[in-house]
Scaffold this active site. Sequence first.
Site, mmCIF file in Angstrom:
data_model
loop_
_atom_site.group_PDB
_atom_site.id
_atom_site.type_symbol
_atom_site.label_atom_id
_atom_site.label_comp_id
_atom_site.label_asym_id
_atom_site.label_seq_id
_atom_site.Cartn_x
_atom_site.Cartn_y
_atom_site.Cartn_z
ATOM 1 N N GLY A 141 0.786 -1.225 0.000
ATOM 2 C CA GLY A 141 0.000 0.000 0.000
ATOM 3 C C GLY A 141 0.816 1.272 0.000
ATOM 4 N N GLU A 257 6.916 -7.393 -9.045
ATOM 5 C CA GLU A 257 7.071 -8.664 -8.323
ATOM 6 C C GLU A 257 7.346 -9.832 -9.282
ATOM 7 O OE1 GLU A 257 7.324 -9.108 -5.199
ATOM 8 O OE2 GLU A 257 6.468 -7.333 -4.264
#
Length: 340
Positions: A141, A257
């Site tokens: 976040g 990622e």
Amino acid sequence: MVMDEPSANLDNEACRMLADAVAALKRNGRTVVVAEHRLSYLMGVADRVVVMERGRVVGELSPDEARALSWESAAERGLRLPSLVNVPLNQLSGGEGSVREAPDFEARGLRVSYGRRQVLGEVGFSCVGMPGVTAIIGGNGAGKTTLVRTLCGLKREAEGEVCIGGRPSEAAKRRELSSFVMQDADYQLFTESVEAEVLFARTIKPAVRKRADAALAALGLDGFRTAHPLTLSGGQKQRLTIACALADTSPLVFFDEPTSGLDGGTMREVARLVRSLAREGRRVFVVTHDFEFVAAACDRVLAVRAGVIADDFAVCEKNRERLCGWLGLGSGGGAEDDEG
């Protein structure tokens, strides 16, 4: 209780919570079997480490023996390191030969919002001179994915600008110049075969096919050319999206990622290939929680917190504790040994 790669998409704080949950199950008399690539978070909980290869058990280690594995021994077995204290920084290189010049890249005062919620505020940094691989790290976040989506033109900035080669570049132009590998591979797979996917939307010239063939071979996908992409395993899908980026020739490359769910051997190969992109003169940015990947592939770290770049430093031994702190790993990467 049987778990199959439960940490694949977790940051390091969540891995600690997972280790606590496994320890609680163990204290309550449950037997827990975890099939994993990431080992460090379990080292304070696991009683034994069983190593498999091609469907067979090829070794068994005690936790102490696993912690003592050297980088070389782990790499030989295709494992990730059970103790991050032993991870060397910048162990891999992109290959031999000269390094091509990369376009200067700069973000100035970027602000990005979703509705009334501001996600990025006054983000600025520059990449000038020699090419390299920049890791973008931070907690869940923090705004990392929004940042790379904005940099490559998928999300339009509310304020500020992105400059390429010293000139402001609109979002549409940045999309033309960028290759982006998303965190969820299923969003990027469109065709009916692996080979078609890696050649998708490209003019099929000998040089393009050569790059595609090399990418598939390097990532262990050569034997799956005719397979439908959606029939692949999660790790294979991840490797396919990376192969698509490797086959492309865009001067800007963004990964979100890329090593989730990858074993040690494949992670190191992806690190080598990512560094080779930089040597070709391409600017590479990687959103990641993976300490081993940062150590192997990246030259620089941008740490994002609450929508701003809160730290900016080189990947080198003197900054080990700084890197571990931002990744939530404790001093020197050794906090994983205290679990349970």
